[in-house]
Design a protein around this motif. Structure first.
Motif, PDB file in Angstrom:
ATOM      1  N   MET A   6      -2.686  -7.746 115.070  1.00 47.32           N
ATOM      2  CA  MET A   6      -2.452  -8.722 116.144  1.00 47.32           C
ATOM      3  C   MET A   6      -2.661  -8.098 117.520  1.00 47.32           C
ATOM      4  SD  MET A   6      -2.064 -11.724 115.022  1.00 47.32           S
ATOM      5  CE  MET A   6      -1.575 -12.509 116.550  1.00 47.32           C
ATOM      6  N   SER A   7      -2.252  -6.856 117.671  1.00 49.30           N
ATOM      7  CA  SER A   7      -2.458  -6.151 118.938  1.00 49.30           C
ATOM      8  C   SER A   7      -3.952  -6.012 119.237  1.00 49.30           C
ATOM      9  CB  SER A   7      -1.788  -4.773 118.867  1.00 49.30           C
ATOM     10  OG  SER A   7      -2.029  -4.048 120.037  1.00 49.30           O
ATOM     11  N   THR A  35      -0.440 -17.519 113.801  1.00 54.89           N
ATOM     12  CA  THR A  35       0.151 -16.812 112.672  1.00 54.89           C
ATOM     13  C   THR A  35       0.869 -17.816 111.790  1.00 54.89           C
ATOM     14  OG1 THR A  35       2.188 -16.325 113.869  1.00 54.89           O
ATOM     15  CG2 THR A  35       0.439 -14.664 113.960  1.00 54.89           C
ATOM     16  N   SER A  38       3.690 -17.660 108.334  1.00 49.14           N
ATOM     17  CA  SER A  38       4.429 -16.770 107.440  1.00 49.14           C
ATOM     18  C   SER A  38       5.176 -17.574 106.387  1.00 49.14           C
ATOM     19  CB  SER A  38       5.403 -15.876 108.209  1.00 49.14           C
ATOM     20  OG  SER A  38       6.409 -16.648 108.801  1.00 49.14           O
ATOM     21  N   LYS A  87       3.522 -12.283 106.648  1.00 47.87           N
ATOM     22  CA  LYS A  87       2.842 -12.831 107.821  1.00 47.87           C
ATOM     23  C   LYS A  87       1.341 -12.842 107.593  1.00 47.87           C
ATOM     24  CE  LYS A  87       6.270 -11.044 111.043  1.00 47.87           C
ATOM     25  NZ  LYS A  87       6.463 -10.107 112.156  1.00 47.87           N
ATOM     26  N   ARG A 103      -3.271  -0.580 107.259  1.00 47.69           N
ATOM     27  CA  ARG A 103      -2.872  -0.983 108.610  1.00 47.69           C
ATOM     28  C   ARG A 103      -1.836  -2.101 108.531  1.00 47.69           C
ATOM     29  NH1 ARG A 103      -6.688   0.982 112.437  1.00 47.69           N
ATOM     30  NH2 ARG A 103      -5.066   0.497 113.945  1.00 47.69           N
ATOM     31  N   SER A 104      -1.181  -2.373 109.650  1.00 45.01           N
ATOM     32  CA  SER A 104      -0.109  -3.369 109.651  1.00 45.01           C
ATOM     33  C   SER A 104      -0.522  -4.659 110.355  1.00 45.01           C
ATOM     34  CB  SER A 104       1.129  -2.795 110.339  1.00 45.01           C
ATOM     35  OG  SER A 104       0.927  -2.738 111.747  1.00 45.01           O
ATOM     36  N   PHE A 105       0.254  -5.677 110.114  1.00 44.00           N
ATOM     37  CA  PHE A 105       0.080  -6.976 110.764  1.00 44.00           C
ATOM     38  C   PHE A 105       0.142  -6.812 112.287  1.00 44.00           C
ATOM     39  CE2 PHE A 105       2.047 -10.657 112.755  1.00 44.00           C
ATOM     40  CZ  PHE A 105       1.228 -11.689 112.327  1.00 44.00           C
ATOM     41  N   ASP A 106       1.155  -6.096 112.777  1.00 48.24           N
ATOM     42  CA  ASP A 106       1.324  -5.922 114.221  1.00 48.24           C
ATOM     43  C   ASP A 106       0.147  -5.186 114.857  1.00 48.24           C
ATOM     44  OD1 ASP A 106       3.755  -7.290 114.235  1.00 48.24           O
ATOM     45  OD2 ASP A 106       4.925  -5.451 113.912  1.00 48.24           O
ATOM     46  N   GLU A 107      -0.391  -4.189 114.163  1.00 48.19           N
ATOM     47  CA  GLU A 107      -1.560  -3.481 114.676  1.00 48.19           C
ATOM     48  C   GLU A 107      -2.764  -4.420 114.776  1.00 48.19           C
ATOM     49  OE1 GLU A 107      -1.419   1.082 113.191  1.00 48.19           O
ATOM     50  OE2 GLU A 107      -1.455  -0.430 111.595  1.00 48.19           O
TER      51      GLU A 107
END
Length: 177
Positions: A167-168, A110, A112, A117, A161-165
């Motif tokens: 990455m998951s 990643t 940022s 990010k 959608r999000s960055f965390d989704e």
């Protein structure tokens, strides 16, 4: 045998984010015009911000703002997938129409800047997956900045959608590949 995409991570354009970014781009133009003195007195130069710096920033805003606004307005009408992460690999449509298989992804890191990010793919054979359009033209600069081959920006692409989704999903599929 067809791949089962039922639990794939898929990001589509977000109309409200694209509209928000289009209005933000137009606000950038208004600020640029103000810096150029279009609404009366321009900002007063200071030791840190000379008259020339203010003028340059104003012209950049007036030039780049409409281009960005046109980009976001055009994305309001896009319905195609922007990012897909599944067992086959990663397909990021602003980069390429091809899916990059997990076997070609050496690492995922990643990066940022300014609270934005980004997901950075490091490819084993980057020449096999050249970028298209603006992303392809900026690939060299992106590599120098992030150290990777493909940079995926979730918010800046105006997706739902999000960055965390994302990455998951990457972690889930990388483990199983």
């Amino acid at each position: 045998m067809l791949a089962d995409h039922s639990d794939s991570f898929v990001a589509y354009p977000s109309r409200w984010q694209c509209a928000f970014l289009a209005f933000g781009s137009l606000a950038f133009v208004i600020v640029g015009l103000w810096m150029l003195g279009a609404f009366g007195a321009a900002p007063t130069p200071t030791i840190q911000y000379s008259h020339l710096k203010i003028l340059i920033a104003g012209w950049i805003a007036v030039t780049v703002g409409p281009l960005a606004a046109m980009k976001w307005i055009s994305k309001l009408f896009v319905t195609a997938e922007q990012l897909r992460i599944d067992a086959a690999g990663i397909r990021y449509s602003p980069w390429s129409d091809k899916t990059i298989p997990w076997s070609e992804i050496a690492d995922v890191t990643t990066w940022s800047r300014n609270a934005q990010k980004r997901i950075v793919l490091h490819l084993r054979h980057p020449n096999n997956f050249p970028g298209k359009g603006l992303a392809g033209r900026l690939a060299s600069a992106s590599r120098k900045l992030t150290g990777g081959d493909v940079t995926i920006t979730i918010l800046l692409t105006g997706t739902d959608r999000s960055f965390d989704e994302a990455m998951s999903a990457i972690m889930r599929y990388r483990r199983s590949s």
